[in-house]
Design an enzyme around this catalytic site. Structure first.
Site, PDB file in Angstrom:
ATOM      1  N   ASP A  93       0.826  -1.207   0.000  1.00  0.00           N
ATOM      2  CA  ASP A  93       0.000   0.000   0.000  1.00  0.00           C
ATOM      3  C   ASP A  93       0.861   1.257   0.000  1.00  0.00           C
ATOM      4  O   ASP A  93       2.077   1.203   0.215  1.00  0.00           O
ATOM      5  CB  ASP A  93      -0.898   0.018   1.247  1.00  0.00           C
ATOM      6  N   TYR A 152       7.464  -9.846   6.577  1.00  0.00           N
ATOM      7  CA  TYR A 152       7.313  -8.414   6.833  1.00  0.00           C
ATOM      8  C   TYR A 152       7.907  -8.072   8.195  1.00  0.00           C
ATOM      9  O   TYR A 152       7.893  -8.893   9.117  1.00  0.00           O
ATOM     10  CB  TYR A 152       5.840  -8.010   6.838  1.00  0.00           C
TER      11      TYR A 152
END
Length: 246
Positions: free
Chosen positions: A53, A112
């Site tokens: 994003d 992540y």
């Protein structure tokens, strides 16, 4: 000829990985595609392992694209970095791969890291690279909360309302929360994630660390299968896609 590349980028400069029609700003995808066109005058589509994003960074994003021209790997890598020199994007590695390879669909695991600054003083240098949480967090409570997330669950409470995934069932392989002085790093790995799943998970851990609810409350959040039951969505700028396994 298909090429695989490992890419680093500073996400606050972009509207996200993916090209978005009607949205003001540039995407990482467009920037790399533009550099390829400048290099070999060929229009291509670049595919990524993770469609990050707006504001999310990457130190180990993996992409692939097809070229009609044949060049040494290092020549292509250096050329793309030349044309990307004014962007906050860098090609770290590049190699030719089998035509069956797909950056997204061949991925076995995505890793992540979410970075939190847990100090009282405001951030300056790392302002857009970490989430500043001035209230002291109880890391042990956060770790206990994380233990309830690991494994296969219905993560309906931990996905964005606009998530388009048909199923909310995912398997989180591991979560490690590492605290060092005033910095907390949350490492989370899975084959794939729901839209904003990592950021909502981190936001929930932080609320738990603040003492807003006990760690076991995470089990109730999972059971409710309702986004409103989980914590806030952590800011994008603390999140990094660090590695993709194949």
């Amino acid at each position: 000829m298909r090429y695989k590349a490992v890419v680093e980028y500073e996400g606050t400069s972009f509207i996200g990985w993916q090209r978005q029609h009607g949205v003001v700003g540039k995407s990482v995808q467009e920037s790399i595609e533009r550099s390829i066109k400048e290099f070999c005058q060929q229009s291509v589509i670049v595919y990524a392992a993770g469609r990050t994003d707006a504001g999310v960074h990457a130190t180990g994003q993996v992409v692939h694209f097809d070229l009609k021209v044949s060049r040494e790997d290092y020549v292509i890598k250096n050329a793309l970095n030349h044309y990307l020199r004014n962007e906050k994007v860098s090609i770290l590695q590049l190699e030719r791969v089998d035509e069956e390879f797909h950056a997204r669909f061949s991925a076995k695991k995505r890793h992540y890291t979410y970075k939190i600054s847990n100090r009282e003083a405001p951030l300056c240098i790392d302002l857009m690279r970490m989430w500043h949480v001035p209230k002291r967090l109880n890391v042990e409570n956060m770790r206990e909360a994380a233990s309830y997330i690991v494994g296969k669950h219905d993560f309906a409470s931990f996905r964005a309302k606009d998530c388009q995934s048909k199923s909310s069932i995912k398997t989180v392989d591991s979560i490690d929360i590492i605290a060092a002085e005033e910095e907390i790093n949350i490492n989370i790995s899975a084959q794939s994630f729901l839209h904003k799943q990592v950021r909502i998970t981190v936001g929930t851990f932080v609320e738990c660390g603040m003492g807003l609810y006990p760690p076991a409350h995470v089990l109730e959040i999972l059971e409710k299968k309702d986004r409103a039951a989980a914590g806030i969505t952590a800011p994008a700028h603390g999140l990094y896609l660090t590695r993709v396994d194949y």
